[in-house]
Design an enzyme around this catalytic site. Structure first.
Site, PDB file in Angstrom:
ATOM      1  N   TYR A  83      48.161  47.216  44.908  1.00 32.62           N
ATOM      2  CA  TYR A  83      46.799  47.122  44.070  1.00 32.62           C
ATOM      3  C   TYR A  83      45.885  47.938  45.220  1.00 32.62           C
ATOM      4  O   TYR A  83      45.032  48.888  44.527  1.00 32.62           O
ATOM      5  CB  TYR A  83      46.494  45.583  44.016  1.00 32.62           C
ATOM      6  CG  TYR A  83      45.002  45.486  43.660  1.00 32.62           C
ATOM      7  CD1 TYR A  83      44.330  45.689  42.405  1.00 32.62           C
ATOM      8  CD2 TYR A  83      44.059  45.172  44.688  1.00 32.62           C
ATOM      9  CE1 TYR A  83      43.079  45.661  42.314  1.00 32.62           C
ATOM     10  CE2 TYR A  83      42.553  44.842  44.527  1.00 32.62           C
ATOM     11  CZ  TYR A  83      42.021  45.089  43.079  1.00 32.62           C
ATOM     12  OH  TYR A  83      40.897  44.860  43.067  1.00 32.62           O
TER      13      TYR A  83
ATOM     14  N   GLY B  54      35.746  41.043  31.467  1.00 29.73           N
ATOM     15  CA  GLY B  54      36.142  40.472  32.841  1.00 29.73           C
ATOM     16  C   GLY B  54      34.934  39.733  33.385  1.00 29.73           C
ATOM     17  O   GLY B  54      33.918  39.665  33.052  1.00 29.73           O
TER      18      GLY B  54
ATOM     19  N   LEU C 156      32.818  40.626  36.207  1.00 31.77           N
ATOM     20  CA  LEU C 156      31.693  41.376  36.420  1.00 31.77           C
ATOM     21  C   LEU C 156      31.255  41.977  34.923  1.00 31.77           C
ATOM     22  O   LEU C 156      30.011  42.070  34.751  1.00 31.77           O
ATOM     23  CB  LEU C 156      32.119  42.575  37.231  1.00 31.77           C
ATOM     24  CG  LEU C 156      31.049  43.900  37.540  1.00 31.77           C
ATOM     25  CD1 LEU C 156      29.705  42.809  38.243  1.00 31.77           C
ATOM     26  CD2 LEU C 156      31.487  44.883  38.444  1.00 31.77           C
TER      27      LEU C 156
ATOM     28  N   ALA D 115      39.908  47.241  35.191  1.00 35.62           N
ATOM     29  CA  ALA D 115      40.877  47.277  36.511  1.00 35.62           C
ATOM     30  C   ALA D 115      41.996  46.591  36.043  1.00 35.62           C
ATOM     31  O   ALA D 115      41.900  45.427  35.524  1.00 35.62           O
ATOM     32  CB  ALA D 115      40.117  46.986  37.933  1.00 35.62           C
TER      33      ALA D 115
ATOM     34  N   ASP E 237      40.853  51.039  25.398  1.00 35.98           N
ATOM     35  CA  ASP E 237      42.026  50.820  26.175  1.00 35.98           C
ATOM     36  C   ASP E 237      41.950  51.963  26.968  1.00 35.98           C
ATOM     37  O   ASP E 237      42.498  53.033  26.660  1.00 35.98           O
ATOM     38  CB  ASP E 237      43.213  50.642  25.077  1.00 35.98           C
ATOM     39  CG  ASP E 237      44.522  50.408  26.244  1.00 35.98           C
ATOM     40  OD1 ASP E 237      44.521  50.537  27.304  1.00 35.98           O
ATOM     41  OD2 ASP E 237      45.570  50.167  25.985  1.00 35.98           O
TER      42      ASP E 237
HETATM   43  N1  LIG Z   1      38.125  39.776  41.478  1.00 40.10           N
HETATM   44  C1  LIG Z   1      38.085  40.349  42.792  1.00 40.10           C
HETATM   45  O1  LIG Z   1      38.238  39.458  43.612  1.00 40.10           O
HETATM   46  C2  LIG Z   1      37.714  41.594  42.997  1.00 40.10           C
HETATM   47  C3  LIG Z   1      37.723  41.926  44.519  1.00 40.10           C
HETATM   48  C4  LIG Z   1      37.202  43.327  44.804  1.00 40.10           C
HETATM   49  C5  LIG Z   1      37.208  44.112  43.997  1.00 40.10           C
HETATM   50  N2  LIG Z   1      37.392  43.975  42.672  1.00 40.10           N
HETATM   51  C6  LIG Z   1      37.208  44.760  41.764  1.00 40.10           C
HETATM   52  O2  LIG Z   1      35.628  44.580  40.888  1.00 40.10           O
HETATM   53  C7  LIG Z   1      35.942  45.231  39.589  1.00 40.10           C
HETATM   54  C8  LIG Z   1      35.788  43.949  38.582  1.00 40.10           C
HETATM   55  O3  LIG Z   1      36.855  43.024  39.027  1.00 40.10           O
HETATM   56  P1  LIG Z   1      36.623  41.643  37.891  1.00 40.10           P
HETATM   57  O4  LIG Z   1      37.034  40.472  38.943  1.00 40.10           O
HETATM   58  O5  LIG Z   1      35.498  41.646  36.995  1.00 40.10           O
HETATM   59  O6  LIG Z   1      38.149  41.796  37.177  1.00 40.10           O
HETATM   60  P2  LIG Z   1      38.427  41.049  35.938  1.00 40.10           P
HETATM   61  O7  LIG Z   1      37.816  39.847  35.554  1.00 40.10           O
HETATM   62  O8  LIG Z   1      40.174  41.286  35.871  1.00 40.10           O
HETATM   63  O9  LIG Z   1      38.242  42.166  34.715  1.00 40.10           O
HETATM   64  C9  LIG Z   1      38.721  43.289  34.495  1.00 40.10           C
HETATM   65  C10 LIG Z   1      38.716  43.701  32.996  1.00 40.10           C
HETATM   66  O10 LIG Z   1      39.484  45.018  32.764  1.00 40.10           O
HETATM   67  C11 LIG Z   1      40.197  44.646  31.464  1.00 40.10           C
HETATM   68  N3  LIG Z   1      41.255  45.424  31.149  1.00 40.10           N
HETATM   69  C12 LIG Z   1      42.623  45.572  31.802  1.00 40.10           C
HETATM   70  N4  LIG Z   1      43.308  46.382  31.163  1.00 40.10           N
HETATM   71  C13 LIG Z   1      42.363  47.057  30.459  1.00 40.10           C
HETATM   72  C14 LIG Z   1      42.597  48.440  29.815  1.00 40.10           C
HETATM   73  N5  LIG Z   1      43.919  49.000  29.697  1.00 40.10           N
HETATM   74  N6  LIG Z   1      41.639  48.927  29.192  1.00 40.10           N
HETATM   75  C15 LIG Z   1      40.362  48.466  29.095  1.00 40.10           C
HETATM   76  N7  LIG Z   1      40.125  47.288  29.837  1.00 40.10           N
HETATM   77  C16 LIG Z   1      41.203  46.705  30.519  1.00 40.10           C
HETATM   78  C17 LIG Z   1      40.657  43.189  31.537  1.00 40.10           C
HETATM   79  O11 LIG Z   1      41.074  42.791  30.230  1.00 40.10           O
HETATM   80  P3  LIG Z   1      41.940  41.506  30.100  1.00 40.10           P
HETATM   81  O12 LIG Z   1      41.247  40.601  30.741  1.00 40.10           O
HETATM   82  O13 LIG Z   1      41.836  41.497  28.515  1.00 40.10           O
HETATM   83  O14 LIG Z   1      43.079  42.038  30.590  1.00 40.10           O
HETATM   84  C18 LIG Z   1      39.404  42.438  32.157  1.00 40.10           C
HETATM   85  O15 LIG Z   1      38.490  42.067  31.070  1.00 40.10           O
HETATM   86  C19 LIG Z   1      37.681  45.783  39.449  1.00 40.10           C
HETATM   87  O16 LIG Z   1      37.402  46.963  39.655  1.00 40.10           O
HETATM   88  C20 LIG Z   1      38.142  45.075  40.609  1.00 40.10           C
HETATM   89  O17 LIG Z   1      39.357  46.005  40.977  1.00 40.10           O
HETATM   90  C21 LIG Z   1      37.447  42.542  42.063  1.00 40.10           C
END
Ligand SMILES: NC(=O)c1ccc[n+]([C@@H]2O[C@H](COP(=O)([O-])OP(=O)(O)OC[C@H]3O[C@@H](n4cnc5c(N)ncnc54)[C@H](OP(=O)(O)O)[C@@H]3O)[C@@H](O)[C@H]2O)c1
Length: 289
Positions: free
Chosen positions: A128, A12, A14, A63, A39
């Site tokens: 969410y 993802g 981060l 997430a 997973d």
């Molecule tokens: N993005 C935002 O604007 C935002 C804002 C506030 C807080 N956050 C929090 O910050 C953190 C990092 O966010 P991010 O933006 O880096 O999110 P992201 O890019 O969506 O990355 C999340 C990762 O989790 C993986 N994932 C999904 N299902 C899974 C499973 N069953 N087992 C293991 N991995 C799994 C996804 O893989 P796939 O891509 O293959 O599904 C993806 O690589 C999260 O906790 C999020 O809630 C994000």
């Protein structure tokens, strides 16, 4: 002694930024896992993974982040954002592993007029946000030692899909765009957050789980954010300010999402980059400047 760090959801935004920075941290041995190699929704098998290798720290970047889809897909969001986090905390507690978990500004309802501190009342407005809050509460209840929850907002990166990439794509396709001006917050460059997390690791020393807020510095609306993206990358697209009701989405977003970062700045002695400076850094890496 070299510490062993497990990074989940490493493909993802981060997770990818932590991978990119990890080369500079030779004092740690990193294991990066993704949905295929670990997973987290497969709760029955999660514990087995930890039988084959020992870790000092888990950085949970996995997430369910599809905010609108979560309104329909409640079960999947709940398993990943709550149930798996609950189990990870128990594993961390039983094996003396520090857990660093990431949460969101969407745990708040956005009715505040002052930046949210960690102890302010939560009231999620979306599935969410609720599942992320449930995940936080599970960690606090299990209470693994030397662990932290970092709430962040409006994350973007050169990796993955995000607002910056969507705006760049649309801005190059169209002459004008309508972007919401009545939701304000602070963008967070995932690389800056990754840096803070890796630098915090050796300083983690607490008996109870601590919550911290982290975003970049400053305040903007989505409208201001898109204007800055286009100005910095010289994309010639007119941006029109629209109101939230003109762009309806399945999940309700907080209209005010600004996080107070005093606690993390003080306790970890960090300075936080201004959002526009970090945006410039990211656009440079993306080859847009
Ligand atoms: N993005 C935002 O604007 C935002 C804002 C506030 C807080 N956050 C929090 O910050 C953190 C990092 O966010 P991010 O933006 O880096 O999110 P992201 O890019 O969506 O990355 C999340 C990762 O989790 C993986 N994932 C999904 N299902 C899974 C499973 N069953 N087992 C293991 N991995 C799994 C996804 O893989 P796939 O891509 O293959 O599904 C993806 O690589 C999260 O906790 C999020 O809630 C994000």
């Amino acid at each position: 002694m070299i510490k062993s760090i497990l990074v989940t959801g490493a493909n993802g935004q981060l997770g990818s930024e932590i991978q990119a920075l990890s080369k500079a941290y030779s004092q740690y041995e990193f294991t990066f896992t993704n949905k295929d190699t670990l997973d987290l929704s497969n709760l029955c098998k999660l514990e087995d993974f930890f039988d084959s290798k020992s870790f000092d720290i888990i950085i949970n970047c996995a997430a369910y982040t599809a905010v609108d889809k979560a309104e329909e897909d409640q079960d999947k969001a709940k398993i990943l954002n709550h149930k798996s986090v609950n189990l990870l905390s128990k594993i961390a507690k039983n094996r003396d592993i520090s857990l660093i978990h990431i949460s969101t500004d969407y745990v708040f309802d956005g009715t505040s007029h002052i930046p949210y501190t960690e102890d302010m009342k939560t009231c999620p407005q979306s599935v969410y946000g609720q599942t992320k809050l449930d995940g936080e509460n599970a960690i606090i209840e299990v209470n693994p030692k030397n662990s932290m929850i970092i709430r962040t907002s409006w994350v973007y990166s050169s990796y993955g899909n995000n607002f910056v990439k969507t705006m760049l794509r649309l801005g190059k396709e169209r002459d004008s765009l309508g972007v919401i001006f009545d939701q304000v917050g602070t963008p967070t460059y995932a690389r800056d957050l990754a840096q803070v997390i890796l630098d915090a690791v050796p300083k983690l020393k607490n008996d109870s789980v601590e919550i911290y807020h982290y975003s970049n510095e400053g305040v903007c609306s989505w409208y201001d954010f898109s204007k800055a993206i286009f100005e910095l990358s010289h994309v010639n697209c007119e941006v029109n300010a629209i109101e939230t009701f003109q762009y309806p989405t399945p999940a309700k977003r907080p209209s005010y999402s600004i996080l107070n970062k005093s606690k993390i700045k003080k306790e970890f002695e960090i300075s936080v980059p201004y959002w526009k400076d970090s945006l410039k850094d990211c656009l440079k890496i993306m080859g847009e400047i």
